[in-house]
Design an enzyme around this catalytic site. Structure first.
Site, PDB file in Angstrom:
ATOM      1  N   GLY A 116       0.765  -1.117   0.018  1.00  0.00           N
ATOM      2  CA  GLY A 116       0.100  -0.081  -0.086  1.00  0.00           C
ATOM      3  C   GLY A 116       0.844   1.030  -0.119  1.00  0.00           C
ATOM      4  CG  ASP A 149      -6.567  -1.247 -13.313  1.00  0.00           C
ATOM      5  OD1 ASP A 149      -6.727  -2.201 -14.409  1.00  0.00           O
ATOM      6  OD2 ASP A 149      -5.733  -1.639 -12.614  1.00  0.00           O
TER       7      ASP A 149
HETATM    8  P1  AMP Z   1      -1.251  -0.043 -11.091  1.00  0.00           P
HETATM    9  O1  AMP Z   1      -0.573  -0.988 -11.808  1.00  0.00           O
HETATM   10  O2  AMP Z   1      -0.073   0.553 -10.432  1.00  0.00           O
HETATM   11  O3  AMP Z   1      -2.899   0.512 -11.863  1.00  0.00           O
HETATM   12  O4  AMP Z   1      -1.658  -1.229 -10.170  1.00  0.00           O
HETATM   13  C1  AMP Z   1      -2.558  -2.122 -10.097  1.00  0.00           C
HETATM   14  C2  AMP Z   1      -3.540  -2.451  -8.825  1.00  0.00           C
HETATM   15  O5  AMP Z   1      -2.272  -3.050  -7.867  1.00  0.00           O
HETATM   16  C3  AMP Z   1      -4.205  -1.765  -8.301  1.00  0.00           C
HETATM   17  O6  AMP Z   1      -4.774  -1.772  -7.435  1.00  0.00           O
HETATM   18  C4  AMP Z   1      -3.662  -1.047  -7.668  1.00  0.00           C
HETATM   19  O7  AMP Z   1      -3.886  -0.768  -6.091  1.00  0.00           O
HETATM   20  C5  AMP Z   1      -2.607  -2.290  -6.913  1.00  0.00           C
HETATM   21  N1  AMP Z   1      -1.598  -1.682  -6.166  1.00  0.00           N
HETATM   22  C6  AMP Z   1      -0.094  -1.237  -7.336  1.00  0.00           C
HETATM   23  N2  AMP Z   1       0.815  -1.127  -6.453  1.00  0.00           N
HETATM   24  C7  AMP Z   1       0.074  -1.350  -5.230  1.00  0.00           C
HETATM   25  C8  AMP Z   1       1.151  -1.020  -3.961  1.00  0.00           C
HETATM   26  N3  AMP Z   1       2.161  -1.060  -3.387  1.00  0.00           N
HETATM   27  N4  AMP Z   1       0.365  -1.995  -2.772  1.00  0.00           N
HETATM   28  C9  AMP Z   1      -0.872  -2.293  -2.661  1.00  0.00           C
HETATM   29  N5  AMP Z   1      -1.729  -1.778  -3.888  1.00  0.00           N
HETATM   30  C10 AMP Z   1      -1.379  -1.271  -4.873  1.00  0.00           C
HETATM   31 MG    MG Z   2      -3.530   1.703 -11.661  1.00  0.00          MG
END
Ligand code: AMP
Ligand code: MG
Length: 521
Positions: A135, A269
């Site tokens: 997170g 997303d």
């Molecule tokens: P993203 O590729 O950054 O769009 O992330 C894809 C998914 O992974 C989303 O649901 C984000 O909230 C989750 N996510 C990415 N990095 C983290 C992290 N460090 N902690 C928790 N969730 C993450």
């Molecule tokens: Mg994202």
């Protein structure tokens, strides 16, 4: 500090009844209430006066303890209900199921001057959607998001905005290249701002679970608050909504293609329902013009999100949104018609956009050929996209091909690569270009001026962001402040910043963080 709370999303949409902050599947809910993790020693790195003022936050509030406390997640604003959204998505072409805000926490929804804004912290600790991650966010990726969102805004590209950038005082473990070398990095938090952070994936979640009641609720909510020009009822309302999203998505991607921006992770997303550029991860700016380029090493094999694919991926993502909205419409024909229009509109808008980059204010039937030939020519030898188009504006109607060529040569990464054969091709192209310019009625000065409004002089090149990150890791934010100022006027000459009108230096060509970025952030 005082803001006017709106709290529409939290008040009007269903909340996850579970209050514990544990990882889980969340059903029949649009969000979960969750509080940010307390940072151990928060410090402000940068606050954006312009965005603060948009929200009704006075400039004098920005250097206060209260500001640091609110935007580091230490304290929450009185009566605000921080929440993480539940959404799903297609990642790299595959259905990924429930995702949600894994490290984004919506602090509050405010209204100011008749406009609605959601303030969201990125990197403020775990939520029910964090899956197996922490997170948190690290300084390097937070700087990249903070600066790039503002750079995009000032380029005239729809985007989320950046309000603040803070250090948390905590360390975060990351394996940057996913190669078994994890290391501790400084934790940071960006507060970003948008009308809402609703994504295509919020609709996909309910559709996939056949929860049509909540699908309708979410669509009605979104239209009621953010698409107020839609007055229709019944199916027609959702059709118009889809049409509006399709149009704004197309416009956004067209801008990306204009300035050479590659998003890098166009999963559903990461697609804003408002057509805003959102979720700055392994994005990049094309230095040498290469349509097959993607900065995202996680996507190295298939290059799904490469520069030239972005318009097509936008359409693919809209198909997923159409599927998600289908239960509210129950007819495929109107949705297909909108998707067809996207393809046709992209084609004609792309032509217009390229014409404007070349300084053509009139239409000529041969323009498509001139553009196509240029695109091929730009790839013959490494040629800097930004510099090429910017320098093209100083070419005069009556310049000889040789003179014109001399004016763009600075865009070549290695002038020695330009052999006789390639020089001849440029000669031929400039002959056509000069003939074409004769058909324009405006003066050289007027044309140049118009071109300089669409061809930026300064963009946030990957190496610039990396230099800024390297300094910031050592506690020096001079460059961050400088780039922030520079990028507020990307179309202006700004002679005091001329050193940034430069090609990517050799050292940055294959450096991690410059040409290669992973999703690790
Ligand atoms: P993203 O590729 O950054 O769009 O992330 C894809 C998914 O992974 C989303 O649901 C984000 O909230 C989750 N996510 C990415 N990095 C983290 C992290 N460090 N902690 C928790 N969730 C993450
Ligand atoms: Mg994202």
């Amino acid at each position: 500090m005082q803001v006017q709370l709106a709290s529409k999303f939290v008040n009007e949409l269903p909340a996850d009844p579970e209050k514990e902050n544990g990882i889980r599947q969340v059903y029949h809910s649009c969000y979960s209430i969750v509080f940010p993790k307390k940072p151990s020693n928060p410090k402000l790195i940068h606050a954006n006066t312009i965005v603060a003022n948009l929200l009704g936050i006075a400039t004098s509030n920005l250097d206060t303890e209260e500001f640091v406390s609110l935007f580091s997640g230490e304290k929450t604003y009185p009566n605000a209900q921080p929440f993480a959204m539940c959404y799903a998505g297609h990642q790299f072409g595959n259905w990924a199921g429930q995702l949600g805000d894994g490290r984004a926490i919506n602090l509050m929804e405010v209204t100011h001057d008749g406009k609605d804004f959601t303030l969201q912290l990125k990197g403020a600790g775990p939520t029910p959607y964090s899956r197996n991650a922490d997170g948190l966010a690290v300084l390097r990726s937070s700087i990249r998001e903070y600066l790039c969102a503002e750079a995009m805004h000032h380029l005239g590209i729809p985007t989320t905005r950046s309000l603040s950038l803070l250090l948390t005082g905590d360390e975060v473990l990351r394996d940057v290249m996913y190669d078994g070398n994890p290391a501790y990095e400084k934790g940071a938090i960006v507060c970003r701002v948008a009308p809402s952070f609703i994504r295509f994936g919020n609709f996909e979640l309910f559709a996939a679970r056949q929860d049509h009641e909540n699908l309708k609720r979410l669509a009605d909510f979104t239209i009621r608050h953010y698409f107020q020009s839609i007055k229709k009822t019944g199916k027609e309302k959702y059709i118009q909504f889809f049409e509006a999203v399709s149009k704004s998505t197309l416009e956004m991607i067209l801008h990306w293609q204009r300035v050479g921006f590659v998003h890098g992770v166009m999963n559903t997303d990461n697609m804003s329902i408002h057509g805003l550029t959102i979720d700055y991860g392994p994005y990049g700016w094309m230095d040498d013009y290469n349509p097959a380029w993607t900065p995202n090493t996680t996507d190295k094999q298939h290059r799904r999100y490469r520069f030239e694919n972005q318009p097509q991926i936008g359409l693919w993502n809209l198909y997923q949104l159409a599927n998600a909205l289908y239960p509210l419409i129950e007819e495929t024909q109107p949705l297909e018609a909108i998707l067809d229009t996207y393809t046709k509109a992209y084609d004609s808008n792309y032509l217009q956009m390229m014409q404007s980059k070349l300084g053509f204010q009139t239409n000529n039937e041969d323009d498509r050929n001139i553009i196509q030939e240029l695109i091929v020519l730009l790839q013959e030898i490494a040629t800097d996209m930004t510099i090429f188009f910017r320098n093209l504006s100083v070419v005069l109607k009556n310049d000889t091909p040789e003179t014109a060529f001399k004016k763009i040569e600075f865009a070549f990464y290695n002038a020695n690569d330009c052999n006789e054969n390639i020089a001849l091709k440029w000669h031929n192209w400039f002959t056509k270009y000069s003939d074409r310019l004769q058909l324009e009625n405006v003066s050289d000065a007027e044309r140049s001026n118009a071109m300089n409004q669409v061809n930026p002089k300064y963009v946030l090149r990957n190496y610039m962001a990396q230099l800024c990150i390297d300094a910031a890791e050592k506690g020096d934010y001079t460059l961050l402040n400088e780039l922030y100022e520079l990028l507020q006027n990307p179309y202006q000459e700004q002679p005091e910043y001329e050193k940034w009108y430069a090609k990517r230096p050799d050292w940055a060509k294959d450096k991690i963080g410059c040409s290669m970025l992973s999703c690790s952030s």
